[in-house]
Every structure is written in structure tokens, then in C-alpha cells.
Design an enzyme around this catalytic site. Structure first.
Site, mmCIF file in Angstrom:
data_model
loop_
_atom_site.group_PDB
_atom_site.id
_atom_site.type_symbol
_atom_site.label_atom_id
_atom_site.label_comp_id
_atom_site.label_asym_id
_atom_site.label_seq_id
_atom_site.Cartn_x
_atom_site.Cartn_y
_atom_site.Cartn_z
ATOM 1 C CE1 TYR A 107 -3.158 -3.020 1.045
ATOM 2 C CE2 TYR A 107 -4.407 -0.761 0.823
ATOM 3 C CZ TYR A 107 -4.023 -2.099 0.624
ATOM 4 O OH TYR A 107 -5.290 -3.333 0.311
ATOM 5 C CE LYS A 111 3.314 -17.712 -1.341
ATOM 6 N NZ LYS A 111 2.690 -19.208 -1.079
ATOM 7 C CG ASP A 117 0.242 -20.783 0.024
ATOM 8 O OD1 ASP A 117 0.791 -20.738 1.601
ATOM 9 O OD2 ASP A 117 0.188 -21.738 -0.539
ATOM 10 C CG ASP A 120 -8.015 -5.073 1.963
ATOM 11 O OD1 ASP A 120 -8.770 -5.264 2.444
ATOM 12 O OD2 ASP A 120 -7.628 -5.706 0.647
ATOM 13 C CG ASP A 150 -12.663 -8.330 2.042
ATOM 14 O OD1 ASP A 150 -12.830 -7.430 3.465
ATOM 15 O OD2 ASP A 150 -13.833 -8.416 1.448
HETATM 16 C C1 IPM Z 1 -10.392 -2.420 3.653
HETATM 17 C C2 IPM Z 1 -10.826 -1.948 2.517
HETATM 18 C C3 IPM Z 1 -9.592 -0.245 2.370
HETATM 19 C C4 IPM Z 1 -8.228 -1.046 2.181
HETATM 20 C C5 IPM Z 1 -9.635 -0.055 0.817
HETATM 21 C C6 IPM Z 1 -11.358 1.001 0.354
HETATM 22 C C7 IPM Z 1 -8.726 0.467 0.055
HETATM 23 O O1 IPM Z 1 -10.906 -2.393 1.528
HETATM 24 O O2 IPM Z 1 -10.031 -0.967 5.036
HETATM 25 O O3 IPM Z 1 -10.100 -3.097 4.154
HETATM 26 O O4 IPM Z 1 -7.761 -2.034 1.186
HETATM 27 O O5 IPM Z 1 -7.362 -0.979 3.128
HETATM 28 MN MN MN Z 2 -10.798 -4.037 2.884
#
Ligand code: IPM
Ligand code: MN
Length: 381
Positions: free
Chosen positions: A147, A199, A231, A255, A259
């Protein structure tokens, strides 16, 4: 001298884009309820970020927003991201505002708790006996890796013969050490297990990561450390999520894995986060701006409301009230309240606002009961 209870806590609210404003309104609902108890006074101010800020001021993080954020005690953020800006380079997109505010505030440890709510067991595509009892705290490094790493570029001219683009996954020893220390501290206060995800079979940056984590581990003999490749971790999260307590990992891996953890919880819409370790803590739900459902009143506000609970815990010193918000969410889910993301065939979905009202009503009841209990115990707090 002023005691902690008299000190005002200034919260800067950055509702942002998409469903951000709708869910943030519900987070504010519970914060106002806690404020109304009068234990601590809160001041709420709001400012623009993301696409909303680009529209109003031509930049995703206006200087006024940055200054107000740095002058506050906590920043509560909704979501950032808007499809209208998809054609722009990363540096001009709404998301650039989010990354810039993260960098400005300096918080490097993004805490993302994820657990299986019994009431939502049927919402996960995973079998109930697989997710039952899962309780994971992801510690995602937030200021390094791909990032922020330099160099980064899209070489459109193709100076080396062909168009190319690159980003850099870079970490210094110090950046790894500081986030590892927070993860170990948190693991020591939980079940004493830390899984560091990397990794290291391919990446030098992961080899340094692993070496530094092992060094920090020596300071925490009470915490068991293991290392997993990202992975393998992604698979283990799905087939045996109970094996994890604290999961420590770098920015992009965190990240992605957080999710994925939405599958364990039943919906990404219920996951909160808090970013600590910097000048001012930043609180944001894990879900994004969800432009496809924005403005319809159907978004799930629980992630944002639990994010408010994390704010109470980490920035206001109100752990009891944070627990009450978390309990209120459980109560309401057990009572069958479902926003559209949670409603299964034959179940009626309620609106964002209605979910907010129900959680808030449950919270009011819990706070009252707590006061009554303390009164009977003869303490005044
Ligand atoms: C999160 C989001 C952000 C990230 C995006 C919106 C930049 O996906 O907070 O998880 O990747 O950090
Ligand atoms: Mn995210």
C-alpha cells in the site's frame, strides 16, 4: 485538576461514501446513548473524505479534514470508495484519502476481530460445527507493505521496451517489531496463541517479517507462536477457524484474510475495526462503501456499531459500555433481526435504521440494568 470523567472526548466523524453515511448514523446513535449517561462528555464534529471530498473540494483528503482529525481524540470513519472515480489513477481516487488519513494519524496496528455469532450460524456457507466457537483477532499492519512501499509506478511509456507497472512490498525491522509487539500483548490477554502469516517461502520481506516476529516472541514466553504461509492460512480459516486466536500479518494479506473472515461471521457487514498505535486512533468497519446498495436503507449497520464499541473501549476508556454495545448486538441478532445481507429465504429484512434502533433500544436496557446492579451493590460509578 480535572478527572478523566470530566474530560471531553472529541470524535471526528468522516462518514465518507456509499453506505458510509447510513451506517455511521447508527454508530452515532449508540455513542449518543452512551454519552447521555453523562459519565463522559462527547463532542462530535464531521468532515469530508473520499469521493464526497473530491466533489466538494477537489481532493480526497482536504487539509481541513487532516487538521481536524489530528486535533481530535478519535476518528470514526464510515467507508470510502465511489465507482465514478474508477478511471482515475490510485493517487487521485477516493481511496487515496483513506490511505492518507491512515498515514497522517499514524496508527499501524489495525485490529479486526471476527467471530462466529451463534445466532448467525446458518448464515455462513460453512457448516455450523466448523465455525462454532471461532473467535479470531486479526492484527493487520496498516502503514507498510504494497500500500505504501516505494517505488511504485505505472510506466505507460514502456521505457524498458514494454508497458509495465510495479508496487513494492517493503517493511523495515522497526515497522514489523512495533506491530508484532501489539499483537503479542493482545494474544497474552486472550488465549495466548499467535499465528504470524507470511509468504516466507518466496519473499525476502516475509523472511525478515518471520525473523523479527520470532525475536519479539522471546519477550512473550506465555504466548505460543506459529507461522503460516498466507495461502495455507486462507484455507485453514475456512476448514478450521477455531485453530486461530490472534493472527498477525502484513497490510495486503490482512486486507484479504479479514474479508474472508466475513464468511465465518456470517456477513462482512458485521465486522468492525480499530487502528491503534499512532497519534489518534481510527475506527472503521471492515466493509467498504458498497455503492450498489448505497442510499437504499438496506445496509447492515452492525459493523459500524461494533466499531463504535471499539472506540468506547480503546479511546474513551469505557470498556463496560463497549461490552454493553456488543451484548446489545447479540441480543438483537438472537431476537431474529436481520438486515438484507443476513435475511435468508422466508426471513423478513429490516432497514438500516430499524436495526440501529433495535440495537440502541437493547443497549439502553442493558445500561439501565447495569446502573441498577451497581446501585444495589452500593457503588456509584
Ligand atoms: C479495507 C478496505 C481498504 C483497504 C480500501 C478501501 C482502500 O478494503 O479497509 O479493508 O484496502 O485497506
Ligand atoms: Mn478490505
Amino acid at each position: 485538576m480535572t478527572g478523566a470523567r470530566d474530560m471531553e472526548i472529541a470524535v471526528l466523524v468522516l462518514a465518507g461514501d456509499g453506505i458510509g453515511p447510513e451506517v455511521t448514523e447508527q454508530a452515532l446513535r449508540v455513542l449518543r446513548t452512551v454519552a447521555a449517561q453523562g459519565k463522559r462528555s462527547f463532542r462530535f464534529e464531521s468532515a469530508l473524505i473520499g469521493g464526497a471530498a473530491i466533489d466538494a473540494e477537489g481532493t480526497p483528503l482536504p487539509e481541513g479534514t487532516r487538521r481536524a482529525a489530528l486535533a481530535s481524540d478519535a476518528v470514526l470513519l464510515g467507508a470510502v470508495g465511489d465507482n465514478r472515480f474508477n478511471a482515475l489513477p490510485p493517487s487521485q481516487r477516493p481511496e487515496a484519502g483513506l490511505l492518507a488519513i491512515r498515514a497522517a494519524l499514524g496508527g499501524f496496528a489495525n485490529l479486526r476481530p471476527a467471530f462466529a455469532y451463534p445466532a448467525l450460524a446458518a448464515n455462513s456457507p460453512l457448516r455450523a460445527e466448523v465455525i462454532e466457537g471461532a473467535d479470531i483477532l486479526f492484527v493487520r499492519e496498516l502503514l507498510g507493505g504494497l500500500y505504501f512501499g516505494q517505488p511504485r509506478q505505472w510506466d505507460r511509456a514502456g521505457s524498458a521496451g514494454e508497458e509495465a507497472a510495479w508496487n513494492t512490498m517493503r517493511y523495515t525491522r522497526g515497522e514489523i517489531e512495533r506491530v508484532a509487539r501489539i499483537a503479542f500483548e493482545l494474544a497474552a490477554g486472550r488465549r495466548g496463541k499467535l499465528c504470524s502469516v507470511d509468504k516466507a517461502n518466496v519473499l525476502e520481506v516475509s523472511q525478515l517479517w518471520r525473523a523479527v516476529v520470532n525475536e519479539v516472541a522471546r519477550e512473550y514466553p506465555g504466548v505460543t507462536v506459529e507461522h503460516e504461509y498466507v495461502d495455507a492460512c486462507a484455507m485453514h480459516l475456512m476448514n478450521n477457524p477455531r485453530r486461530f486466536d490472534v493472527v498477525l500479518t502484513e497490510n495486503l494479506f490482512g486486507d484479504i484474510l479479514s474479508d474472508e473472515a466475513g464468511v465465518i461471521a456470517g456477513s462482512l457487514g458485521v465486522l468492525p475495526s480499530a487502528t491503534i498505535g499512532g497519534k489518534v486512533n481510527l475506527y472503521e468497519p471492515v466493509h467498504g462503501s458498497a455503492p450498489d446498495i448505497a442510499g437504499q436503507g438496506i445496509a447492515n449497520p452492525i459493523g459500524a456499531m461494533l466499531t463504535a464499541a471499539m472506540l468506547l473501549r480503546h479511546s474513551a476508556g469505557m470498556g463496560e459500555e463497549a461490552l454493553a454495545v456488543e451484548q446489545a448486538v447479540r441480543t438483537v441478532l438472537e431476537g431474529g433481526a436481520r438486515t438484507r445481507d443476513l435475511a435468508r429465504a422466508g426471513e423478513e429484512a429490516i432497514t438500516t435504521d430499524e436495526m440501529g434502533v433495535r440495537v440502541n433500544d437493547a443497549l439502553i436496557g442493558l445500561l439501565r440494568a447495569g446502573m441498577e446492579e451497581r446501585r444495589l451493590a452500593g457503588t456509584t460509578r
